[in-house]
Write a protein that holds these residues in place. Structure first.
Motif, mmCIF file in Angstrom:
data_model
loop_
_atom_site.group_PDB
_atom_site.id
_atom_site.type_symbol
_atom_site.label_atom_id
_atom_site.label_comp_id
_atom_site.label_asym_id
_atom_site.label_seq_id
_atom_site.Cartn_x
_atom_site.Cartn_y
_atom_site.Cartn_z
ATOM 1 N N THR A 30 0.841 -1.209 0.000
ATOM 2 C CA THR A 30 0.000 0.000 0.000
ATOM 3 C C THR A 30 0.867 1.247 0.000
ATOM 4 O OG1 THR A 30 -1.734 -1.169 1.221
ATOM 5 C CG2 THR A 30 -1.807 1.244 1.252
ATOM 6 N N LYS A 31 1.915 1.238 0.817
ATOM 7 C CA LYS A 31 2.810 2.399 0.887
ATOM 8 C C LYS A 31 3.552 2.600 -0.442
ATOM 9 C CE LYS A 31 3.532 1.920 5.883
ATOM 10 N NZ LYS A 31 2.796 3.127 6.260
ATOM 11 N N LEU A 32 4.014 1.492 -1.035
ATOM 12 C CA LEU A 32 4.700 1.579 -2.328
ATOM 13 C C LEU A 32 3.758 2.091 -3.418
ATOM 14 C CD1 LEU A 32 6.762 -1.746 -2.265
ATOM 15 C CD2 LEU A 32 7.670 0.569 -2.117
ATOM 16 N N LYS A 33 2.514 1.672 -3.342
ATOM 17 C CA LYS A 33 1.523 2.107 -4.329
ATOM 18 C C LYS A 33 1.276 3.607 -4.217
ATOM 19 C CE LYS A 33 -2.981 0.649 -6.133
ATOM 20 N NZ LYS A 33 -4.095 -0.309 -5.932
ATOM 21 N N GLN A 34 1.196 4.107 -2.980
ATOM 22 C CA GLN A 34 1.003 5.542 -2.772
ATOM 23 C C GLN A 34 2.209 6.338 -3.256
ATOM 24 O OE1 GLN A 34 0.276 5.624 1.444
ATOM 25 N NE2 GLN A 34 -1.902 5.185 1.248
ATOM 26 N N THR A 77 3.164 -1.660 -8.239
ATOM 27 C CA THR A 77 2.860 -2.782 -7.328
ATOM 28 C C THR A 77 1.875 -3.787 -7.907
ATOM 29 O OG1 THR A 77 1.100 -1.452 -6.314
ATOM 30 C CG2 THR A 77 3.275 -1.345 -5.293
ATOM 31 N N SER A 78 1.433 -3.597 -9.148
ATOM 32 C CA SER A 78 0.381 -4.466 -9.689
ATOM 33 C C SER A 78 0.801 -5.937 -9.683
ATOM 34 C CB SER A 78 0.006 -4.025 -11.106
ATOM 35 O OG SER A 78 1.145 -4.049 -11.944
ATOM 36 N N LYS A 79 2.051 -6.223 -10.089
ATOM 37 C CA LYS A 79 2.511 -7.612 -10.104
ATOM 38 C C LYS A 79 2.655 -8.165 -8.691
ATOM 39 C CE LYS A 79 4.981 -7.401 -14.525
ATOM 40 N NZ LYS A 79 6.295 -7.568 -15.195
ATOM 41 N N MET A 80 3.154 -7.348 -7.774
ATOM 42 C CA MET A 80 3.324 -7.798 -6.386
ATOM 43 C C MET A 80 1.972 -8.105 -5.743
ATOM 44 S SD MET A 80 6.178 -4.995 -5.240
ATOM 45 C CE MET A 80 7.407 -4.419 -6.403
ATOM 46 N N GLU A 81 0.990 -7.248 -6.013
ATOM 47 C CA GLU A 81 -0.356 -7.507 -5.485
ATOM 48 C C GLU A 81 -0.924 -8.787 -6.071
ATOM 49 O OE1 GLU A 81 -1.994 -2.992 -4.580
ATOM 50 O OE2 GLU A 81 -1.970 -3.706 -6.637
ATOM 51 N N GLY A 82 -0.617 -9.034 -7.358
ATOM 52 C CA GLY A 82 -1.051 -10.286 -7.984
ATOM 53 C C GLY A 82 -0.410 -11.498 -7.334
ATOM 54 N N MET A 83 0.850 -11.370 -6.895
ATOM 55 C CA MET A 83 1.529 -12.483 -6.215
ATOM 56 C C MET A 83 0.847 -12.828 -4.898
ATOM 57 S SD MET A 83 5.410 -11.178 -7.010
ATOM 58 C CE MET A 83 6.253 -12.326 -5.954
ATOM 59 N N VAL A 84 0.514 -11.792 -4.140
ATOM 60 C CA VAL A 84 -0.166 -12.024 -2.856
ATOM 61 C C VAL A 84 -1.530 -12.658 -3.095
ATOM 62 C CG1 VAL A 84 -1.095 -10.914 -0.797
ATOM 63 C CG2 VAL A 84 1.073 -10.121 -1.749
#
Length: 653
Positions: free
Chosen positions: A375-379, A386-393
């Motif tokens: 969330t912090k990286l996205k902001q 962060t789209s790929k990282m969020e997809g990993m989670v």
């Protein structure tokens, strides 16, 4: 009491005589007496004029107005101005200025006297020309002399204390007896002589103030220079140079790369406090802090880039765990540091690699903490970052549900296997080397069972098995006792070969596993040369060579019933950098095409400039790389050079 009556001519003679006597008194009197006499006569004159105006009130609106004559009050003031003021103004001005200087030296003066005399200049409409100009010139000379002495004998903090006190007293003088319009001019004169003229000497003292953490003195310097046009620019420049020097020293003295990020955070906290408290969040000092950190935060340390160090630091924090508040605070500071790093795409790739290992292998991974930093990286960097990282989670969440259904399938079909499979989306996760490992029969059966299960859900997806990420639990039957071995899929496949052979040489193992030389060396070294020698090697050396032979070590034992045999990790730094360079080529191509598609025709210099601006948020593109990509796009018929001007490009639709 009998009143004496005089005629007009006698009255005029009487007034003339009184004025003559007054002028004689004013000329012969010393400064103090002259000012007091002038004050008394001026007050009396105004009083008399006011009463005369009342006596002849009827004349002003009717008789005088009809003949376009000045009012009686104005005539009375003009008379005083012509007969008295014009004669004594020079002496009065000098006397007032002398008293102001005496007050600056600490002497007590009659402020009400000065105010009444100054009001005379104001009411005569001569304040600025006849008084203010001379007073300001005297002020400049006074403080020029004082500043020359003080700068030689006083320290920077003491000098600023005196300067601040002088400015306070000058403002106080305006309040008590000078006209309000003088304040800005007076303050500017004092600032110029005390602060601007000796700015270079004072700025030399800023280094010491920063070094010795003199917070109050820094705040005082900010207060003094903020009201001077561009007065804070040199202070901010020294602030920037000091932070740059301190940060560069940390980089040069860094013994361990892992501790450097922590020191950067401490340094940032320290000087951000200065910006907030000493410099009241002024944009100049925020900019100075940012530019300073951008200098040393982008230096390599012990062969590692700052992007990699920051990603590793985040990985350690998230693996170590702790209280939610402490971790969130640390992650917040890390993300602030990321803003100063130019190669954000490199950080993203390193972070994604480490995130993958945490999600796949760290059972203690905290999903809330992972989502917190995303969330912090996205902001900070935007949703694309962060789209790929969020997809990993998200993949891991879906994989848990999928595994529960697979376990139900196993129970219903009684296959008698214990298998956990994590299905990942190729586009989200880092690229892994997928080798054609020859799986043992036991593993082939597990793979086929999962394929059967997954085909009941969908037949439109293609599986690529990443055996390098797999883990196996196998039972080793040794002479003394049976031990459960937790190994990688590669290691398990190698060990299971010895179920059907007592001894195997290097070439046979490599051929049966169908692995590369590097992979075979790594796994055999971990099984025969490391802490747990599950295999015996001939000759008994610490390195693996193609002439070695191996056999199962039945005599191996350990006090534990279950041991984990780690496989040395592959240094992925080179591959990460190569992947990022490849992605950058695509990003530069896309940026150039976007720009040219909207502009149609553009000069070389402008195209390069706009490309750098577009890509600067993620990485700092190399100018040579941009030129190379332009030439490549020309050969692929995306662009063409203008025939008349080779430095101009045209977009080809």
């Amino acid at each position: 009491m009998e009143r004496k009556t005089i005629d007009l001519e006698q009255g005029w003679d009487y007034m003339q005589k009184g004025i003559t006597e007054l002028m004689k008194i004013l000329r012969e009197a010393n400064d103090e007496f002259m000012l007091r006499e002038l004050e008394e006569r001026w007050i009396t004159h105004k009083f008399m004029v006011r009463w005369l105006s009342r006596f002849f009130h009827y004349l002003d609106p009717y008789f005088i107005a009809g003949r376009y004559l000045p009012p009686l009050n104005a005539v009375g003031l003009t008379c005083f101005g012509v007969l008295v003021y014009m004669e004594v103004r020079d002496n009065a001005r000098k006397a007032v200025i002398t008293r102001i200087d005496r007050e600056r030296e600490g002497e007590q003066i009659d402020r009400s006297l000065l105010k009444n005399v100054v009001d005379l200049f104001v009411e005569m409409d001569q304040y600025e020309e006849e008084f203010e100009v001379q007073m300001l010139e005297d002020t400049a000379n006074y403080y020029k002399s004082k500043a020359t002495k003080w700068i030689e004998v006083e320290s920077c903090p003491d000098y600023m204390l005196k300067a601040e006190e002088c400015l306070r007293r000058e403002r106080e003088r305006v309040t008590h007896y000078l006209h309000s319009s003088t304040e800005q001019k007076l303050v500017e004169k004092v600032q110029h002589e005390l602060l601007v003229t000796h700015a270079n000497q004072l700025l030399d003292g800023v280094w010491a103030l920063l070094r010795d953490d003199k917070v109050e003195d820094l705040f005082r310097m900010y207060r003094l220079y903020q009201k001077i046009p561009k007065g804070l620019d040199p202070v901010a420049n020294v602030f920037k140079q000091h932070i740059t020097a301190e940060g560069t020293a940390l980089v040069q003295q860094a013994e361990e790369a892992s501790s450097l990020v922590r020191k950067f955070i401490e340094l940032h906290d320290k000087y951000m406090t200065y910006v907030n408290d000493c410099f009241i969040n002024h944009t100049l000092f925020h900019k100075a802090l940012k530019e300073a950190f951008e200098v040393f935060c982008n230096k390599n340390v012990a062969g590692s880039s700052s992007a990699e160090l920051l990603a590793t630091f985040c990985d350690n924090i998230l693996k170590k765990g702790g209280s939610d508040e402490a971790i969130e605070e640390t992650l917040d500071k890390v993300v602030k540091l990321l803003a100063y790093i130019s190669d954000k795409d490199l950080y993203a790739e390193f972070y994604r690699k480490k995130l993958a290992r945490r999600l796949l292998f760290d059972r203690n991974a905290n999903e809330d903490h992972e989502k917190c930093i995303l969330t912090k990286l996205k902001q900070q960097c935007g949703g694309h970052f962060t789209s790929k990282m969020e997809g990993m989670v998200m993949d891991l969440t879906l994989a848990c549900d999928n595994q529960m259904k697979f376990e139900e399938y196993l129970r219903d079909n009684t296959h008698g296997i214990d298998l956990t499979v994590t299905v990942l989306t190729t586009g989200f996760w880092p690229s892994y080397k997928s080798s054609d490992l020859n799986l043992p029969v036991e593993m082939v059966k597990c793979v086929e069972v999962f394929k059967e299960f997954y085909e009941t859900k969908t037949k439109h997806r293609k599986f690529t098995w990443i055996h390098s990420l797999g883990t196996c639990h196998i039972i080793g039957k040794f002479e003394q006792k049976t031990i459960e071995l937790v190994v990688s899929t590669y290691q398990a496949a190698a060990l299971l070969l010895f179920n059907s052979a007592d001894k195997l040489n290097y070439s046979e193992i490599m051929m049966q596993l169908n692995l590369t030389h590097e992979d075979v060396v790594r796994l055999l070294h971990s099984l025969s040369c490391a802490k747990y020698k599950i295999l015996s090697k001939e000759p008994n050396t610490r390195t693996i060579s193609p002439n070695d032979t191996f056999e199962f070590n039945y005599k191996f034992t350990d006090k534990m019933r279950r041991i984990k045999i780690p496989l040395p990790p592959v240094d992925e730094r080179k591959k990460v950098i190569e992947d990022v360079d490849k992605d950058r080529r695509y990003a530069i191509d896309a940026a150039i095409v976007r720009i040219m598609k909207s502009r149609k025709v553009l000069g070389h210099q402008q195209l390069v400039l706009e490309c750098v601006q577009q890509l600067g948020l993620m990485f700092k593109p190399d100018i040579k790389a941009i030129k190379k990509r332009i030439e490549d796009l020309i050969t692929r018929d995306y662009l063409e050079r203008d025939q008349e001007n080779p430095n101009t490009f045209k977009y080809l639709a």
